[in-house]
Design a protein around this motif. Structure first.
Motif, PDB file in Angstrom:
ATOM      1  N   PRO A 192       0.831  -1.221   0.000  1.00  0.00           N
ATOM      2  CA  PRO A 192       0.000   0.000   0.000  1.00  0.00           C
ATOM      3  C   PRO A 192       0.859   1.262   0.000  1.00  0.00           C
ATOM      4  N   GLN A 193       0.394   2.267  -0.741  1.00  0.00           N
ATOM      5  CA  GLN A 193       1.094   3.551  -0.829  1.00  0.00           C
ATOM      6  C   GLN A 193       0.103   4.690  -0.587  1.00  0.00           C
ATOM      7  N   PRO A 194      -0.172   5.024   0.669  1.00  0.00           N
ATOM      8  CA  PRO A 194      -1.075   6.148   0.941  1.00  0.00           C
ATOM      9  C   PRO A 194      -0.531   7.428   0.316  1.00  0.00           C
ATOM     10  N   ALA A 195      -1.370   8.119  -0.427  1.00  0.00           N
ATOM     11  CA  ALA A 195      -0.910   9.338  -1.108  1.00  0.00           C
ATOM     12  C   ALA A 195      -2.089  10.253  -1.379  1.00  0.00           C
ATOM     13  N   GLN A 196      -1.772  11.515  -1.592  1.00  0.00           N
ATOM     14  CA  GLN A 196      -2.748  12.507  -1.994  1.00  0.00           C
ATOM     15  C   GLN A 196      -2.256  13.155  -3.284  1.00  0.00           C
ATOM     16  N   THR A 197      -3.129  13.915  -3.923  1.00  0.00           N
ATOM     17  CA  THR A 197      -2.723  14.655  -5.111  1.00  0.00           C
ATOM     18  C   THR A 197      -2.409  16.091  -4.734  1.00  0.00           C
ATOM     19  N   LEU A 198      -1.912  16.837  -5.704  1.00  0.00           N
ATOM     20  CA  LEU A 198      -1.645  18.256  -5.456  1.00  0.00           C
ATOM     21  C   LEU A 198      -2.934  19.042  -5.232  1.00  0.00           C
ATOM     22  N   LEU A 199      -4.081  18.423  -5.529  1.00  0.00           N
ATOM     23  CA  LEU A 199      -5.368  19.090  -5.301  1.00  0.00           C
ATOM     24  C   LEU A 199      -5.895  18.870  -3.890  1.00  0.00           C
ATOM     25  N   THR A 200      -5.397  17.847  -3.203  1.00  0.00           N
ATOM     26  CA  THR A 200      -5.947  17.510  -1.892  1.00  0.00           C
ATOM     27  C   THR A 200      -4.953  17.617  -0.748  1.00  0.00           C
ATOM     28  N   CYS A 201      -3.668  17.719  -1.030  1.00  0.00           N
ATOM     29  CA  CYS A 201      -2.675  17.788   0.042  1.00  0.00           C
ATOM     30  C   CYS A 201      -2.736  19.148   0.735  1.00  0.00           C
ATOM     31  N   PRO A 202      -2.231  19.254   1.969  1.00  0.00           N
ATOM     32  CA  PRO A 202      -2.285  20.524   2.695  1.00  0.00           C
ATOM     33  C   PRO A 202      -1.497  21.632   1.997  1.00  0.00           C
ATOM     34  N   LEU A 203      -1.967  22.861   2.148  1.00  0.00           N
ATOM     35  CA  LEU A 203      -1.247  24.022   1.636  1.00  0.00           C
ATOM     36  C   LEU A 203      -0.109  24.392   2.586  1.00  0.00           C
ATOM     37  N   HIS A 204       0.960  24.963   2.016  1.00  0.00           N
ATOM     38  CA  HIS A 204       2.076  25.523   2.783  1.00  0.00           C
ATOM     39  C   HIS A 204       2.726  24.483   3.697  1.00  0.00           C
ATOM     40  N   LEU A 213       1.015  12.583  -7.480  1.00  0.00           N
ATOM     41  CA  LEU A 213       0.710  12.114  -6.131  1.00  0.00           C
ATOM     42  C   LEU A 213       1.861  12.451  -5.192  1.00  0.00           C
ATOM     43  N   VAL A 214       1.483  12.790  -3.959  1.00  0.00           N
ATOM     44  CA  VAL A 214       2.480  13.201  -2.972  1.00  0.00           C
ATOM     45  C   VAL A 214       2.206  12.491  -1.659  1.00  0.00           C
ATOM     46  N   GLN A 215       3.236  12.475  -0.826  1.00  0.00           N
ATOM     47  CA  GLN A 215       3.118  11.931   0.523  1.00  0.00           C
ATOM     48  C   GLN A 215       3.337  13.052   1.514  1.00  0.00           C
ATOM     49  N   VAL A 216       2.430  13.167   2.485  1.00  0.00           N
ATOM     50  CA  VAL A 216       2.513  14.196   3.513  1.00  0.00           C
ATOM     51  C   VAL A 216       3.028  13.542   4.777  1.00  0.00           C
ATOM     52  N   ALA A 217       3.962  14.199   5.455  1.00  0.00           N
ATOM     53  CA  ALA A 217       4.524  13.619   6.675  1.00  0.00           C
ATOM     54  C   ALA A 217       4.866  14.712   7.657  1.00  0.00           C
ATOM     55  N   SER A 218       4.899  14.342   8.928  1.00  0.00           N
ATOM     56  CA  SER A 218       5.380  15.257   9.955  1.00  0.00           C
ATOM     57  C   SER A 218       6.879  15.417   9.798  1.00  0.00           C
ATOM     58  N   THR A 219       7.471  16.297  10.599  1.00  0.00           N
ATOM     59  CA  THR A 219       8.903  16.544  10.471  1.00  0.00           C
ATOM     60  C   THR A 219       9.701  15.276  10.727  1.00  0.00           C
ATOM     61  N   VAL A 220       9.316  14.522  11.776  1.00  0.00           N
ATOM     62  CA  VAL A 220      10.035  13.300  12.094  1.00  0.00           C
ATOM     63  C   VAL A 220       9.843  12.279  10.982  1.00  0.00           C
ATOM     64  N   MET A 221       8.573  12.123  10.529  1.00  0.00           N
ATOM     65  CA  MET A 221       8.305  11.151   9.481  1.00  0.00           C
ATOM     66  C   MET A 221       8.944  11.552   8.166  1.00  0.00           C
ATOM     67  N   LEU A 222       9.078  12.867   7.933  1.00  0.00           N
ATOM     68  CA  LEU A 222       9.713  13.314   6.691  1.00  0.00           C
ATOM     69  C   LEU A 222      11.163  12.867   6.638  1.00  0.00           C
ATOM     70  N   VAL A 223      11.868  12.961   7.792  1.00  0.00           N
ATOM     71  CA  VAL A 223      13.256  12.517   7.835  1.00  0.00           C
ATOM     72  C   VAL A 223      13.342  11.022   7.567  1.00  0.00           C
ATOM     73  N   LEU A 224      12.417  10.251   8.193  1.00  0.00           N
ATOM     74  CA  LEU A 224      12.425   8.809   7.972  1.00  0.00           C
ATOM     75  C   LEU A 224      12.097   8.462   6.535  1.00  0.00           C
ATOM     76  N   SER A 225      11.134   9.178   5.956  1.00  0.00           N
ATOM     77  CA  SER A 225      10.752   8.877   4.579  1.00  0.00           C
ATOM     78  C   SER A 225      11.855   9.233   3.600  1.00  0.00           C
ATOM     79  N   MET A 226      12.609  10.302   3.912  1.00  0.00           N
ATOM     80  CA  MET A 226      13.730  10.655   3.051  1.00  0.00           C
ATOM     81  C   MET A 226      14.793   9.561   3.078  1.00  0.00           C
TER      82      MET A 226
END
Length: 483
Positions: free
Chosen positions: A144-156, A219-232
């Motif tokens: 599974p790959q949870p993802a959103q599009t550029l139309l639904t992901c959070p702004l800023h 499609l994009v993946q949204v993550a918190s700061t900690v999760m962003l480091v792990l995902s990178m």
């Protein structure tokens, strides 16, 4: 019923179509299936009824079609073959990511599962293809790959692009030219319903405005700061972004031949503390394919009060291994040394010789490591009115750090066990060179210009001296390239 190419195409189209439905929808409308395959609705219905009789699909008249368990597994394996082939063509064969879809459409019906498994193993068991599409495993299971599009992901909020779901070549070129490929970190700044557009802040703070239709395909993946480091970190292991600057080392050779249809011109200049200097010009040409490369290196140098041409190198390099996620690049080189320099003035060895170098290169995230080993052999070197058999082995290693896409920091090190003539006798000493530097340039594709500067520090028998090294490369095509 044998899974012919037509059957496989229908199963794959249903698999992909149903996968794009929004729950609770589970049946793919027949008109949508016919459109995806480019056939008349009646033709699609006839084929679907045949597949239903074979137990591969569930068909409900006037409602749509879905896959059975058996049909889903067969379809997943077709998708697996397609996506593994795409990735193999990009990473190993040197195809662009916008030209592999049509090739894979043909090959997915011809390759065996055994061949696909070997290709998958060679690529390091990747989870996604060049476009970020998930690759089913040998059992047909997709992670599974949870993802959103550029139309639904959070702004800023920083998000990471994970997938591009349109195989149109012009669209993929647009995505690449605007640095919106999978792995890129971006931020959606604004959505304008009136103009039907989305504004994105991409690499180097570049602002890009795209239509909502295009935005829905990214499609994009949204993550918190900690999760962003792990995902990178996970992204670096699963889908390492290729370097924009390659085959542009200074002292430690990189293991990459020239691509078909492209040649490279390299000019270097070096000056040492004792005012000795050397300038070289190298031109590299692929020999029909990237597997074989021919080149030459000509030198002009100055020693004491003398200056002139040095020895001429004619080089052949074989791309023995192409780099993958688990396998480094390896391209042994054999060079013929022609004694064109004036040995009596210290401008060359005097006789002919040869050189062997064994470069190995491997990328680790934002770093490239390169290893070299080899030797230079001059069996008839002229010195002190005599001829001598001189043999100098060497080992080398370098690390190149991608600080920015087109700016790399470099640290190169070379150890030579130099054999030379002194007072009519041969002797040997270890010469260690440590060379920090950087390289940068213009053009992420062909043509490309690269420049760089380094400070080589040479140490032998406890004495050290520093110099300056300059590098210039211009790479261009000699045959028409794919747009």
């Amino acid at each position: 019923m044998l899974p012919s190419s037509t059957v496989e195409n229908y199963l794959k189209a249903i698999y992909l179509g149903v996968g794009a439905l929004t729950p609770p929808d589970r049946l793919l409308p027949m008109g949508q299936l016919a459109g995806a395959l480019g056939v008349a609705p009646g033709t699609a219905t006839t084929m679907v009824k045949t597949l239903a009789e074979s137990g591969l699909v569930e068909y409900e008249p006037y409602a749509g079609v879905a896959l059975t368990g058996a049909g889903e597994k067969l379809a997943a394996l077709v998708v697996r073959r397609h996506r593994v082939v795409e990735l193999f063509l990009v990473r190993v064969m040197g195809y662009r990511w916008d030209e592999v879809h049509d090739e894979a459409e043909q090959l997915e019906h011809a390759v065996s599962e055994r061949l696909i498994d070997r290709m998958d193993e060679m690529l390091g068991r990747p989870e996604v293809d060049p476009h970020g599409d998930p690759i089913p495993d040998p059992a047909g299971v997709v992670k599974p790959q949870p993802a959103q599009t550029l139309l639904t992901c959070p702004l800023h909020k920083q998000v990471t692009i994970t997938r591009v779901i349109d195989q149109d070549r012009s669209f993929l070129r647009f995505i690449e030219n605007h640095h919106l490929k999978p792995g890129e970190a971006i931020e959606v700044e604004e959505r304008d319903a009136v103009s039907d557009s989305v504004r994105v802040r991409a690499r180097n703070d570049e602002r890009i405005t795209i239509g909502t239709r295009a935005a829905s395909k990214v499609l994009v993946q949204v993550a918190s700061t900690v999760m962003l480091v792990l995902s990178m970190a996970a992204s670096a292991a699963a889908q390492v972004q290729p370097f924009q600057i390659v085959d542009n080392s200074f002292l430690v050779e990189e293991a990459f031949n020239q691509e078909p249809g492209i040649f490279q011109n390299i000019l270097t200049a070096r000056r040492d503390e004792d005012d000795e200097w050397q300038m070289t010009f190298t031109q590299e040409w692929p020999l029909f394919t990237q597997t074989h490369q021919l080149s030459f290196t000509a030198a002009v140098q100055g020693v004491s009060d003398a200056y002139g041409f040095g020895d001429l190198y004619i080089n052949y390099r074989w791309q023995a291994l192409a780099e993958t996620e688990t396998v480094p690049a390896f391209s042994p080189r054999l060079s013929l040394i022609l004694g064109t320099g004036n040995a009596s003035k210290g401008l060359g060895a005097g006789g002919n010789g040869w050189q062997v170098n064994l470069p190995v290169s491997k990328q680790f995230g934002d770093a490239y490591l390169h290893w070299n080993a080899g030797f230079t052999h001059n069996p008839n070197a002229e010195s002190d009115n005599g001829e001598y058999n001189l043999f100098t082995p060497h080992v080398a290693m370098s690390c190149i750090w991608r600080l920015r896409p087109m700016f790399n920091l470099m640290l190169e090190s070379v150890v030579e066990f130099e054999q030379f003539v002194e007072s009519a006798e041969t002797r040997r000493e270890a010469v260690f060179t440590l060379s920090p530097g950087f390289r940068t340039g213009w053009g992420t594709a062909v043509p490309q210009t690269i420049v760089g500067v380094a400070i080589p520090i040479r140490t032998t028998e406890g004495r050290s001296s520093a110099g300056v090294f300059g590098y210039f490369s211009y790479e261009l095509a000699f045959t028409p390239q794919q747009p």
